[in-house]
Scaffold this motif. Sequence first.
Motif, PDB file in Angstrom:
ATOM      1  N   THR A  25      -2.233  -1.056   3.012  1.00  0.00           N
ATOM      2  CA  THR A  25      -3.003  -0.499   1.906  1.00  0.00           C
ATOM      3  C   THR A  25      -3.284   0.975   2.180  1.00  0.00           C
ATOM      4  O   THR A  25      -3.725   1.338   3.271  1.00  0.00           O
ATOM      5  N   LEU A  26      -3.018   1.814   1.190  1.00  0.00           N
ATOM      6  CA  LEU A  26      -3.271   3.243   1.310  1.00  0.00           C
ATOM      7  C   LEU A  26      -4.643   3.570   0.740  1.00  0.00           C
ATOM      8  O   LEU A  26      -4.937   3.264  -0.412  1.00  0.00           O
ATOM      9  N   TYR A  27      -5.462   4.210   1.548  1.00  0.00           N
ATOM     10  CA  TYR A  27      -6.805   4.619   1.137  1.00  0.00           C
ATOM     11  C   TYR A  27      -6.838   6.150   1.042  1.00  0.00           C
ATOM     12  O   TYR A  27      -6.506   6.845   2.003  1.00  0.00           O
ATOM     13  N   ASP A  66      -3.119   0.443  -3.487  1.00  0.00           N
ATOM     14  CA  ASP A  66      -3.596   1.777  -3.167  1.00  0.00           C
ATOM     15  C   ASP A  66      -4.947   2.026  -3.822  1.00  0.00           C
ATOM     16  O   ASP A  66      -5.141   1.741  -5.002  1.00  0.00           O
ATOM     17  N   LYS A  93      -3.793   4.772   6.013  1.00  0.00           N
ATOM     18  CA  LYS A  93      -3.210   3.481   5.661  1.00  0.00           C
ATOM     19  C   LYS A  93      -3.622   2.434   6.681  1.00  0.00           C
ATOM     20  O   LYS A  93      -3.654   2.687   7.882  1.00  0.00           O
ATOM     21  N   PHE A 136       0.931  -4.087  -1.232  1.00  0.00           N
ATOM     22  CA  PHE A 136       0.469  -2.702  -1.187  1.00  0.00           C
ATOM     23  C   PHE A 136      -0.489  -2.475  -2.352  1.00  0.00           C
ATOM     24  O   PHE A 136      -0.128  -2.632  -3.504  1.00  0.00           O
ATOM     25  N   ASP A 181      -5.737  10.870   3.403  1.00  0.00           N
ATOM     26  CA  ASP A 181      -5.030   9.589   3.296  1.00  0.00           C
ATOM     27  C   ASP A 181      -5.052   8.845   4.628  1.00  0.00           C
ATOM     28  O   ASP A 181      -4.784   9.429   5.688  1.00  0.00           O
TER      29      ASP A 181
END
Length: 258
Positions: free
Chosen positions: A247-249, A155, A243, A153, A241
């Motif tokens: 991966t969180l964008y 971010d 994902k 993960f 947000d």
Amino acid sequence: MTRRIFIYVDYQERKLYVSPTFNGDKTEYAQRGGTLDICDLTAEDLFRLFEVKNIPDFQKACSETQRRYHSCLDGADSPKDLLPATEMDVSELPQLHADELIFILENGRQVTAPADWDGRMESLYEKVREVFHSIVSLAQALNSLVTGQGHGFLDYCEGFMISRAESDVIDGYLYARSEEQYQGADNTITKSVIFPDGMQMDVKCCGSQDDPSWTEAVLFGRFGNEVACTGAFDEFEGTWDLKYNGTLYTAIMKTEGR
């Protein structure tokens, strides 16, 4: 001679374990000729020895590899002095100097760092824009040691500032109440942010001929393909947000002076 260093990534303890530097391989020594120093391992053999999944096996691989290098200075009757693997913090990576830095990630997967990488996390993120997914995995692995985020993960958060004039125009479309005020279908307003791994998020104000506008965010891959999107909303400013692949964008839209 190719200088290689193997680096084991310990996610649990958030540490790196670094092998001694291995100089050359069997093929390179044979090509060099005229030397009493030899190596029993081809490059393929060397990489195979480091197909390890835990620290004890990594330590054993370091020792076994050293035993397969023979110097004319080695005493025939004395045991070979073996160097241990050393602990290192991610911030110390710029101190390593080798032609190849091979990182051992989850399940023993090996990823070789870019040849011209200087060891800094910031420049690795820049490399991610240009190279293959394996470097993304390396960036994620090292980031997990620095930040404590769960492995896999990573971010990203980028901000975008719009002017008050732009904000007023967008709000006018979002709260339009007549045909004269509607945005129109062919007049989409888009603000884009690009993340360190090359992904891009477009935050859009979309319109029609018959209704007030709406907003949405769309995430694009490194080759321009759409990979994720939000639903429809009635606000442009704020946090967006999405994902993708763990991966969180995040894109944060703000108006100047607010």
